[in-house]
Write an enzyme that holds these catalytic residues in place. Structure first.
Site, PDB file in Angstrom:
ATOM      1  CB  SER A  75     112.182 -36.191  66.121  1.00 62.49           C
ATOM      2  OG  SER A  75     111.654 -37.131  67.121  1.00 62.49           O
ATOM      3  CE  LYS A  86     114.491 -38.118  69.367  1.00 68.17           C
ATOM      4  NZ  LYS A  86     112.811 -38.343  69.021  1.00 68.17           N
ATOM      5  CB  SER A 102     109.574 -39.120  66.058  1.00 70.94           C
ATOM      6  OG  SER A 102     109.302 -38.014  65.560  1.00 70.94           O
TER       7      SER A 102
END
Length: 465
Positions: A156, A83, A180
């Site tokens: 997210s 991420k 998330s």
């Protein structure tokens, strides 16, 4: 399937012996993955940036070591992605924002460094919502769910879920402050672990809310999630909030026999649609058939605590962004700005009341989990909604609270949770459920997931891409 020509959907546990036995080259595997990204990611938009040159160099290094007999373990030569809120040395890390678009870290985040030490190959940085909150910055095109382009990708860690599901990496790292990791896993048919708060270092990751943020793996199976967790967990001197030692090893790590699983029938059906209820009940039946005992429990007031999550998150987010907000407020999107303003408007006494409520709730969950081994709950009341439906939910505070009632409470309490797929809707969208355990019991959770997936096929379904 030819491992050489179509390796993208193989699990890490399947790839590792091929790489170790030199039947598949890390260079060959990495080139195949980069080619797939090139072919599909223009449509799916999972990556914020692909680090192809760096990945090729890491693949060559991995191949050299493996050929010399210096095999580092199950992640050696495996292409992963992270991420884009985890620092990567020399590579821009924007955290889904425009305000940090030019930030180039001088070091790797601890979890990225640990993946590299294990021999993993980092293909690139995965897209996320702005600052890891609810929605993407208006200037950034969000990732596309490979199961259905008009459906939510799950908050997210959106890029992490899409890339892992679509075969654009073999697993990924995400973060979870209110759901998330769990929402993208449910939306994309994946397995993901939100560890105990502090079990995995947060050093070198952009904060959303320090006391709510959890770092964990997003994978295609519990076995793969276990491999990543083994690599990234453990105390980190650079993160003083990280817990000492490592998560203990369970006596029988891949068995459900004798495990006591609690279910709160009222909470699990509170606003949950029929398809989700059926899927979760099917998971419950499968767990029982494999030797677990199921008993009814009464969970503490999750509705009340979920209603407090936004204010608690808002205060912590306001602190995290104090260096750029309100000074650069014009560069923020509306959702993240609203959250920060909620936090800035709350006084000290109001925040203390939230902390006391959170402490009391955590104590009640601790007490419940002393009476059972695992708690079974949905991830959300319905499968990934369409964006039209999601927009309506966002405008309705009660509906939004209902969406996070199964996830946010465990960010506030800090308990570990494993998300597992358990079927699909009539339209073919994935449905997931959670198993929650005592703090520090990640390996027991992962063992239960591995035992379930050894005898079921829900996690083997792949999207039509």
């Amino acid at each position: 399937m030819s491992a050489a020509s179509e390796p993208h959907y193989l699990e890490i546990a399947e790839l590792a012996p091929l790489l170790r036995g030199r039947r598949l080259s890390p260079v060959e595997l990495t080139e195949a993955m980069l080619a797939r990204i090139e072919a599909l990611d223009g449509r799916l938009r999972a990556y914020a940036r692909v680090t192809a040159d760096e990945a090729r160099a890491e693949a060559r290094a991995a191949e050299t070591l493996i050929m010399r007999g210096e095999y580092r373990g199950l992640l050696h030569g495996i292409p992963l992605a992270v991420k884009d809120l985890f620092w990567t040395k020399g590579v821009a890390t924007a955290a889904g924002t425009t305000v940090h678009a030019g930030f180039v870290p001088a070091e790797d985040a601890t979890v990225v460094r640990r993946l590299r030490q294990a021999g993993a190959i980092i293909l690139g940085k995965l897209q996320l919502t702005e600052g890891a909150f609810a929605t993407h910055h208006p200037s950034i095109a969000p990732p596309v769910n490979p199961w259905g382009a008009d459906h939510w990708t799950g908050a997210s860690s959106s890029g992490s879920g899409v890339a892992t599901a679509a075969g654009l990496c073999h697993a990924s790292l995400g973060t979870d402050s209110g759901g998330s990791i769990r929402f993208p896993c449910a939306a994309n048919g994946l397995t993901g672990l939100k560890p105990t708060w502090g079990r995995v270092s947060r050093h070198g990751s952009f904060e959303l809310a320090a006391l709510l943020d959890h770092v964990g793996p997003i994978a295609r199976s519990a076995a793969d999630a276990r491999i990543l967790f083994d690599a990234i967990e453990g105390h980190d001197p650079l993160d003083p909030t990280s817990l000492p030692g490592r998560s203990p090893v369970a006596a029988d790590e891949a068995s459900l026999k004798g495990l006591r699983i609690g279910v709160d029938p009222y909470w699990n059906s509170n606003g949950t649609d029929d398809a989700t209820q059926r899927a979760v009940e099917n998971a419950q039946a499968a767990l029982r058939s494999l030797g677990a005992s199921i008993s009814e429990v009464r969970f503490p007031d999750a509705w009340h605590i979920a209603g407090q999550w936004e204010a608690q998150c808002g205060v912590q987010t306001a602190v995290a962004h104090a260096g750029t907000y309100p000074a650069r407020a014009a560069e923020y999107g509306p959702a993240l700005s609203r959250l920060i303003e909620i936090g800035r408007s709350l006084d000290g006494m109001g925040y203390q009341r939230l902390l006391l409520s959170a402490a009391a709730f955590t104590g009640r969950v601790n007490a419940l989990l002393e009476t059972i081994d695992l708690l079974l709950v949905p991830v959300q009341p319905f499968a990934a909604p369409t964006y039209d439906r999601l927009g309506a939910l966002a405008a309705d505070p009660e509906a939004n609270q209902r969406l996070i009632q199964y996830t946010a409470p465990f960010n506030i309490s800090g308990h570990p949770s494993l998300t597992l797929p358990c079927g699909h809707t009539a339209e073919g969208m994935p449905i997931g459920f959670q198993l929650v355990a005592r703090k520090g019991a990640e390996r027991s959770l992962l063992g239960a997931g591995m035992a379930l997936q050894r005898d079921t096929g829900w996690h083997k379904a792949r999207p039509p891409c």
